[in-house]
Design a protein around this motif. Structure first.
Motif, short mmCIF file in Angstrom:
data_model
loop_
_atom_site.label_atom_id
_atom_site.label_comp_id
_atom_site.label_asym_id
_atom_site.label_seq_id
_atom_site.Cartn_x
_atom_site.Cartn_y
_atom_site.Cartn_z
N VAL A 1 -42.59 56.47 20.24
CA VAL A 1 -42.39 55.67 21.45
C VAL A 1 -40.90 55.39 21.60
CG1 VAL A 1 -42.91 53.48 22.58
CG2 VAL A 1 -44.65 54.61 21.17
N ARG A 2 -40.40 55.53 22.82
CA ARG A 2 -38.99 55.25 23.10
C ARG A 2 -38.85 53.85 23.67
NH1 ARG A 2 -35.59 59.08 21.03
NH2 ARG A 2 -34.04 58.23 22.47
N TYR A 3 -37.84 53.13 23.19
CA TYR A 3 -37.59 51.76 23.65
C TYR A 3 -36.14 51.62 24.09
CZ TYR A 3 -41.84 50.54 21.03
OH TYR A 3 -43.13 50.48 20.53
N LEU B 1 -43.40 58.34 8.81
CA LEU B 1 -43.28 58.82 10.19
C LEU B 1 -42.52 57.82 11.05
CD1 LEU B 1 -46.86 60.25 10.92
CD2 LEU B 1 -44.76 61.54 10.42
N VAL B 2 -41.59 58.33 11.84
CA VAL B 2 -40.91 57.50 12.84
C VAL B 2 -41.85 57.34 14.02
CG1 VAL B 2 -38.97 57.32 14.43
CG2 VAL B 2 -38.61 58.20 12.12
N GLU B 3 -42.32 56.13 14.23
CA GLU B 3 -43.26 55.85 15.31
C GLU B 3 -42.58 55.39 16.59
OE1 GLU B 3 -47.11 54.47 12.65
OE2 GLU B 3 -45.83 52.93 13.53
N GLY B 4 -41.33 54.95 16.46
CA GLY B 4 -40.61 54.49 17.63
C GLY B 4 -39.11 54.60 17.42
N VAL B 5 -38.38 54.66 18.53
CA VAL B 5 -36.93 54.73 18.50
C VAL B 5 -36.38 53.72 19.50
CG1 VAL B 5 -34.89 56.16 18.87
CG2 VAL B 5 -36.98 57.18 17.93
N VAL B 6 -35.54 52.82 19.01
CA VAL B 6 -34.89 51.83 19.87
C VAL B 6 -33.47 52.31 20.14
CG1 VAL B 6 -34.27 49.42 20.17
CG2 VAL B 6 -36.27 50.01 18.78
N ASP B 7 -33.16 52.55 21.40
CA ASP B 7 -31.83 53.04 21.79
C ASP B 7 -30.99 51.84 22.24
OD1 ASP B 7 -29.59 54.29 22.69
OD2 ASP B 7 -30.61 55.57 24.15
N LEU B 8 -29.98 51.50 21.44
CA LEU B 8 -29.13 50.34 21.74
C LEU B 8 -27.77 50.76 22.30
CD1 LEU B 8 -29.91 48.00 18.72
CD2 LEU B 8 -30.88 47.96 21.02
N THR B 9 -27.72 51.93 22.91
CA THR B 9 -26.48 52.40 23.52
C THR B 9 -25.96 51.36 24.52
OG1 THR B 9 -27.15 54.71 23.31
CG2 THR B 9 -25.43 54.21 24.93
N THR C 1 -24.01 55.77 12.03
CA THR C 1 -23.11 56.37 13.04
C THR C 1 -23.77 56.57 14.39
OG1 THR C 1 -23.38 58.77 12.70
CG2 THR C 1 -21.87 57.63 11.20
N THR C 2 -25.00 56.09 14.58
CA THR C 2 -25.64 56.20 15.89
C THR C 2 -25.96 54.80 16.41
OG1 THR C 2 -28.02 56.16 15.33
CG2 THR C 2 -26.82 58.22 14.93
N ASP C 3 -26.39 54.74 17.66
CA ASP C 3 -26.87 53.49 18.27
C ASP C 3 -28.39 53.43 18.26
OD1 ASP C 3 -24.31 52.48 18.94
OD2 ASP C 3 -24.23 53.80 20.68
N GLN C 4 -29.01 54.16 17.33
CA GLN C 4 -30.46 54.26 17.27
C GLN C 4 -31.02 53.46 16.10
OE1 GLN C 4 -31.63 56.45 19.82
NE2 GLN C 4 -29.45 56.53 20.27
N ILE C 5 -32.15 52.82 16.33
CA ILE C 5 -32.94 52.20 15.27
C ILE C 5 -34.28 52.92 15.22
CG2 ILE C 5 -34.19 50.12 14.55
CD1 ILE C 5 -31.94 48.46 15.74
N ALA C 6 -34.65 53.36 14.03
CA ALA C 6 -35.94 54.03 13.83
C ALA C 6 -36.97 53.00 13.37
CB ALA C 6 -35.81 55.13 12.79
#
Length: 266
Positions: free
Chosen positions: A37-39, A213-221, A200-205
């Motif tokens: 799931v993308r957040y 398993l990565v069930e979701g990704v939080v994009d904090l860009t 080094t990314t703006d991503q939280i897994a």
């Protein structure tokens, strides 16, 4: 200091672009995992944060915000006043050691070091050092489910640790769309899942601790506005959860702000 070049990053951000991070062969006939799931996010509150704090670990417990910082000669364990951003230093690491992730369990604060193979244990009430443990490999992030500890070491592995002995009891390999996710950094336990900054990314897994398993990704860009950045501003790192209210806090290394966020499914 960790100095992993962004161009070499083979973790979550590149995997999301279809450039898998696997260094070995893909297993034949592997089951296709469910699409994560993308957040995105909304900022609910902003608090001051010391730009001198190279954030390595963050945790909120019983009304207190704890922070572990890094850099040789500057690594500390401290409490943060959310209203003012001021920090009260509880313990200092030796100048030769680089502090990493922290977590609180049963009235004790555990703090990792990066390459010194040491973990320190403090009494949360007094700040007194209770003991130290030795462990193999690097220390990056640390969290707890209230019973065991979970440790990241910069690879795609999350290790389960016995808090009484600091011995490894097992591990899972974290995967996104079937590919390993490298550079797992600061960790936080939220509602039965491990949240991990990907260095080094703006991503939280958001990770299932049983399967990896990565069930979701939080994009904090874009979380930290460009006008708040200086040459000293470093990457996103630091997740804390207030279990009593459901508040989620995030910040970064040498950031001037600490954010309360709400995640929003895309």
């Amino acid at each position: 200091m960790k100095n992993v070049l962004t161009l070499l990053l083979s973790g979550l951000l590149l995997a999301a672009c279809g450039q898998g991070a696997a260094r070995g062969k893909r297993p034949a006939a592997a089951a296709v995992p469910a699409e994560p799931v993308r957040y995105t996010y909304a900022v609910r509150a902003v608090h001051p944060h010391l730009t001198t704090s190279y954030t390595q670990g963050l945790q909120f417990v019983d009304g207190t915000m704890w922070e572990g910082t890094g850099q040789h000669g500057e690594s500390v364990l401290q409490r943060i006043d959310l209203a003012t951003g001021k920090a009260s230093i509880v313990a200092r690491l030796p100048r030769t050691e680089f502090g990493e992730g922290i977590t609180l369990l049963d009235g004790k604060i555990y703090q990792l070091t990066w390459q010194s193979n040491k973990a320190y244990v403090y009494d949360a009430a007094s700040g007194r050092k209770l003991r130290e443990f030795r462990y193999a490999g690097e220390g990056w992030g640390l969290t707890t489910d209230g019973r065991k500890l979970y440790l990241s070491d910069g690879s795609a592995a999350i290790h389960t640790i016995d808090p009484a002995t600091f011995r490894r009891e097992g591990h899972v390999t974290v995967t996104y769309r079937g590919e390993p996710v490298q550079y797992l950094n600061e960790l936080e336990w939220i509602d039965g899942r491990i949240w991990a900054n990907v260095y080094t990314t703006d991503q939280i897994a958001i990770i299932d601790p049983a399967t990896g398993l990565v069930e979701g990704v939080v994009d904090l860009t874009g979380l930290l506005p460009e006008e708040d950045m200086t040459p000293a501003t470093d990457v996103l790192n630091g997740i804390a959860y207030d279990a009593a209210t459901g508040r989620i806090f995030v910040t970064g290394k040498n950031w001037p702000k600490l954010f309360e966020i709400e995640i929003i499914r895309q």
